[in-house]
Design a protein around this motif. Structure first.
Motif, mmCIF file in Angstrom:
data_model
loop_
_atom_site.group_PDB
_atom_site.id
_atom_site.type_symbol
_atom_site.label_atom_id
_atom_site.label_comp_id
_atom_site.label_asym_id
_atom_site.label_seq_id
_atom_site.Cartn_x
_atom_site.Cartn_y
_atom_site.Cartn_z
ATOM 1 N N ILE A 1 0.816 -1.207 0.000
ATOM 2 C CA ILE A 1 0.000 0.000 0.000
ATOM 3 C C ILE A 1 0.854 1.264 0.000
ATOM 4 C CG2 ILE A 1 -1.930 -1.147 1.143
ATOM 5 C CD1 ILE A 1 -1.029 0.283 3.753
ATOM 6 N N ALA A 2 2.166 1.114 0.025
ATOM 7 C CA ALA A 2 3.076 2.259 0.063
ATOM 8 C C ALA A 2 4.493 1.755 -0.162
ATOM 9 C CB ALA A 2 2.977 2.988 1.403
ATOM 10 N N MET A 3 5.427 2.708 -0.184
ATOM 11 C CA MET A 3 6.841 2.366 -0.340
ATOM 12 C C MET A 3 7.473 2.210 1.059
ATOM 13 S SD MET A 3 6.877 2.697 -3.664
ATOM 14 C CE MET A 3 5.692 3.484 -4.790
ATOM 15 N N PRO A 4 7.759 0.998 1.507
ATOM 16 C CA PRO A 4 8.376 0.831 2.823
ATOM 17 C C PRO A 4 9.883 1.078 2.777
ATOM 18 C CG PRO A 4 8.014 -1.309 1.827
ATOM 19 C CD PRO A 4 7.454 -0.283 0.868
ATOM 20 N N GLY A 5 10.399 1.683 3.828
ATOM 21 C CA GLY A 5 11.833 1.860 3.933
ATOM 22 C C GLY A 5 12.526 0.581 4.360
ATOM 23 N N ALA A 6 13.841 0.612 4.354
ATOM 24 C CA ALA A 6 14.618 -0.588 4.668
ATOM 25 C C ALA A 6 14.332 -1.093 6.080
ATOM 26 C CB ALA A 6 16.105 -0.286 4.507
ATOM 27 N N HIS A 7 14.086 -0.175 7.034
ATOM 28 C CA HIS A 7 13.827 -0.606 8.412
ATOM 29 C C HIS A 7 12.489 -1.335 8.519
ATOM 30 C CE1 HIS A 7 17.347 1.340 10.034
ATOM 31 N NE2 HIS A 7 16.997 2.485 9.481
ATOM 32 N N ALA A 8 11.490 -0.870 7.788
ATOM 33 C CA ALA A 8 10.191 -1.549 7.805
ATOM 34 C C ALA A 8 10.295 -2.924 7.149
ATOM 35 C CB ALA A 8 9.143 -0.689 7.106
ATOM 36 N N VAL A 9 11.067 -3.027 6.077
ATOM 37 C CA VAL A 9 11.263 -4.322 5.419
ATOM 38 C C VAL A 9 11.947 -5.300 6.380
ATOM 39 C CG1 VAL A 9 12.456 -5.509 3.537
ATOM 40 C CG2 VAL A 9 11.334 -3.313 3.105
ATOM 41 N N HIS A 10 12.943 -4.810 7.088
ATOM 42 C CA HIS A 10 13.635 -5.679 8.047
ATOM 43 C C HIS A 10 12.701 -6.083 9.178
ATOM 44 C CE1 HIS A 10 16.424 -6.753 11.352
ATOM 45 N NE2 HIS A 10 17.178 -7.216 10.365
ATOM 46 N N ALA A 11 11.872 -5.146 9.647
ATOM 47 C CA ALA A 11 10.942 -5.463 10.734
ATOM 48 C C ALA A 11 9.943 -6.535 10.313
ATOM 49 C CB ALA A 11 10.209 -4.197 11.174
ATOM 50 N N ALA A 12 9.480 -6.482 9.062
ATOM 51 C CA ALA A 12 8.502 -7.468 8.594
ATOM 52 C C ALA A 12 9.049 -8.887 8.631
ATOM 53 C CB ALA A 12 8.056 -7.115 7.179
ATOM 54 N N THR A 13 10.337 -9.028 8.439
ATOM 55 C CA THR A 13 10.969 -10.353 8.426
ATOM 56 C C THR A 13 11.673 -10.687 9.742
ATOM 57 O OG1 THR A 13 12.893 -9.326 7.365
ATOM 58 C CG2 THR A 13 11.278 -10.387 5.934
ATOM 59 N N HIS A 14 11.706 -9.718 10.648
ATOM 60 C CA HIS A 14 12.325 -9.926 11.964
ATOM 61 C C HIS A 14 11.450 -9.286 13.043
ATOM 62 C CE1 HIS A 14 15.595 -10.245 9.032
ATOM 63 N NE2 HIS A 14 16.212 -11.031 9.889
ATOM 64 N N PRO A 15 10.203 -9.743 13.179
ATOM 65 C CA PRO A 15 9.299 -9.142 14.161
ATOM 66 C C PRO A 15 9.770 -9.395 15.588
ATOM 67 C CG PRO A 15 8.365 -11.166 13.281
ATOM 68 C CD PRO A 15 9.585 -10.876 12.463
ATOM 69 N N ALA A 16 9.412 -8.468 16.466
ATOM 70 C CA ALA A 16 9.776 -8.614 17.875
ATOM 71 C C ALA A 16 8.914 -9.705 18.514
ATOM 72 C CB ALA A 16 9.585 -7.292 18.603
ATOM 73 N N PRO A 17 9.500 -10.520 19.383
ATOM 74 C CA PRO A 17 8.704 -11.536 20.073
ATOM 75 C C PRO A 17 7.774 -10.877 21.098
ATOM 76 C CG PRO A 17 10.923 -11.464 20.974
ATOM 77 C CD PRO A 17 10.912 -10.533 19.795
ATOM 78 N N GLY A 18 6.774 -11.605 21.544
ATOM 79 C CA GLY A 18 5.852 -11.079 22.540
ATOM 80 C C GLY A 18 4.491 -11.706 22.414
ATOM 81 N N ASP A 19 3.521 -11.137 23.150
ATOM 82 C CA ASP A 19 2.166 -11.675 23.121
ATOM 83 C C ASP A 19 1.113 -10.590 22.898
ATOM 84 O OD1 ASP A 19 2.436 -10.409 25.530
ATOM 85 O OD2 ASP A 19 1.878 -12.123 26.776
ATOM 86 N N THR A 20 1.542 -9.396 22.509
ATOM 87 C CA THR A 20 0.581 -8.327 22.267
ATOM 88 C C THR A 20 -0.147 -8.553 20.942
ATOM 89 O OG1 THR A 20 2.313 -6.974 21.246
ATOM 90 C CG2 THR A 20 1.881 -6.622 23.589
ATOM 91 N N LEU A 21 -1.428 -8.162 20.939
ATOM 92 C CA LEU A 21 -2.260 -8.340 19.747
ATOM 93 C C LEU A 21 -2.936 -7.040 19.310
ATOM 94 C CD1 LEU A 21 -4.011 -11.719 20.670
ATOM 95 C CD2 LEU A 21 -2.308 -11.367 18.873
ATOM 96 N N TYR A 22 -2.738 -5.968 20.086
ATOM 97 C CA TYR A 22 -3.406 -4.705 19.798
ATOM 98 C C TYR A 22 -2.434 -3.551 20.024
ATOM 99 C CZ TYR A 22 -7.530 -7.658 20.631
ATOM 100 O OH TYR A 22 -8.472 -8.667 20.598
ATOM 101 N N PHE A 23 -2.712 -2.444 19.380
ATOM 102 C CA PHE A 23 -1.987 -1.212 19.679
ATOM 103 C C PHE A 23 -2.855 -0.029 19.280
ATOM 104 C CE2 PHE A 23 -0.621 -2.498 15.408
ATOM 105 C CZ PHE A 23 -0.755 -1.334 14.672
ATOM 106 N N VAL A 24 -2.638 1.076 19.979
ATOM 107 C CA VAL A 24 -3.350 2.317 19.690
ATOM 108 C C VAL A 24 -2.410 3.472 20.021
ATOM 109 C CG1 VAL A 24 -4.355 2.577 22.020
ATOM 110 C CG2 VAL A 24 -5.510 3.594 20.040
ATOM 111 N N ALA A 25 -2.590 4.593 19.343
ATOM 112 C CA ALA A 25 -1.723 5.748 19.567
ATOM 113 C C ALA A 25 -1.818 6.233 21.008
ATOM 114 C CB ALA A 25 -2.104 6.878 18.611
ATOM 115 N N VAL A 26 -0.678 6.678 21.543
ATOM 116 C CA VAL A 26 -0.674 7.270 22.883
ATOM 117 C C VAL A 26 -1.480 8.560 22.882
ATOM 118 C CG1 VAL A 26 0.793 8.278 24.685
ATOM 119 C CG2 VAL A 26 1.547 6.220 23.465
ATOM 120 N N GLY A 27 -1.315 9.353 21.813
ATOM 121 C CA GLY A 27 -2.087 10.592 21.702
ATOM 122 C C GLY A 27 -1.432 11.778 22.362
ATOM 123 N N ASP A 28 -0.119 11.684 22.609
ATOM 124 C CA ASP A 28 0.592 12.805 23.253
ATOM 125 C C ASP A 28 1.446 13.589 22.266
ATOM 126 O OD1 ASP A 28 2.517 10.926 22.721
ATOM 127 O OD2 ASP A 28 3.354 10.859 24.757
#
Length: 347
Positions: A286-313
């Motif tokens: 849906i857009a042009m991802p940068g190199a860091h986003a490409v790396h993140a897609a193939t190297h996701p952080a471990p964990g158990d979170t399933l949701y996120f929302v903006a802090v709003g600050d």
């Protein structure tokens, strides 16, 4: 009689020496003195087939007086430049000397222009920016996306997300197709490296799906250190068969209907890119991802979170939660901050 001849000869020799010294002094002073008449940000364009006389004519058109053409020719001959002019654009900043300019033309030190593909741009935004870039030769402006793909040697391919965001240097005479070819190759190199080093067990069939995921990650956060966390949430949702429910895909699917706000009807209207109505990844980036986003897609952080929302600050950061109940509480906190900020701005 002999005395008179001697005196005449001596005077002639002295005069010739004086003239020679004056000419030498004028010549050496010319070679290393700033070129007069040049305006700020001027440049000299040497084209294929230009003679040195033609280059002098272009200098005259830029404000350089023709009275010193003899010195230009002598200096060019001395430096071996006259017959070795390299095609290109040369900067004529104030203070440049004839010797410096001729050396640049001898060495081919041409002006290099910059064009930056911004992380998160879509193809429409990229093409609009290319159309404004000068002095880039415009070849793609009249092509639709299908014709552009064919011109790039990728007939039938969807071009979204295929060009790596970074700053590219180019010289006068290069075209938008030249730059896009380089950006495509850079993305291929980046994507191949990320896919080859990917974490095992990812719910992604191939590197194309990794690129799609990377584009979503890119649009979800501008905070670099959050990208692996965002990737982790989406990977776990894919593994569980949960809908991704990410607004940027809905916006992309809306196309020109999007005017800045997403309504409930937009979330309920099915499109191939609506991740609220469909499970899995959308069909294309849906857009042009940068190199860091490409790396993140193939190297996701471990964990158990399933949701996120903006802090709003205003930081652009997100709150990551494990359960729907925790997520709903985080959403309420976000709305409280948002309403408080709106109220403060209205006062």
């Amino acid at each position: 009689m002999n005395v008179v001849r001697f005196v005449v000869f001596a005077l002639s020799a002295l005069l010739a020496g004086a003239v020679a010294w004056w000419a030498f002094d004028r010549y050496t002073g010319f070679a290393d003195a700033p070129v007069a008449g040049i305006e700020r940000d001027a440049s000299l364009v040497v084209e294929r087939g230009d003679s040195f006389a033609g280059v002098l004519g272009k200098l005259h058109a830029l404000g350089v007086e023709p009275e010193r053409d003899l010195e230009w020719r002598l200096l060019a001959r001395q430096m071996g430049v006259a017959g070795r002019l390299q095609v290109g654009e040369y900067a004529l900043e104030p203070g440049i000397t004839p010797r410096q300019l001729l050396q640049r033309m001898h060495d081919g030190k041409v002006v290099r222009h910059r064009f930056t593909i911004v992380e998160g741009w879509n193809l429409r935004e990229l093409r609009a920016a290319l159309a404004r870039a000068e002095p880039l030769v415009q070849e793609a402006a009249s092509m639709d996306d299908a014709a552009l793909a064919e011109a790039l040697g990728r007939a039938g391919m969807h071009l979204e997300g295929r060009f790596l965001p970074e700053t590219y240097l180019y010289t006068r005479g290069d075209s938008d197709l030249d730059l896009l070819q380089r950006a495509w190759a850079a993305m291929e190199t980046t994507l191949d490296a990320a896919w080859d080093s990917r974490l095992p067990g990812l719910p992604l069939k191939d590197k194309e799906e990794a690129l799609v995921l990377a584009s979503i990650i890119e649009k979800e956060t501008g905070v670099a250190e959050e990208r692996p966390q965002i990737a982790g949430v989406f990977v776990r949702r894919l593994e569980l068969g949960m809908k991704l429910q990410t607004d940027p895909t809905v916006i992309y699917g809306m196309g020109e209907r999007y005017t800045g706000n997403i309504r409930r009807t937009d979330l309920d209207t099915d499109t191939p890119y609506n991740t609220y109505t469909r499970t899995g990844l959308p069909p294309t980036p849906i857009a042009m991802p940068g190199a860091h986003a490409v790396h993140a897609a193939t190297h996701p952080a471990p964990g158990d979170t399933l949701y996120f929302v903006a802090v709003g600050d205003g930081s652009g950061r997100h709150v990551f939660t494990r359960s729907l109940r925790e997520h709903q509480a985080a959403v309420r906190e976000y709305l409280q901050r948002y309403r408080a900020q709106r109220k403060a701005q209205a006062q």
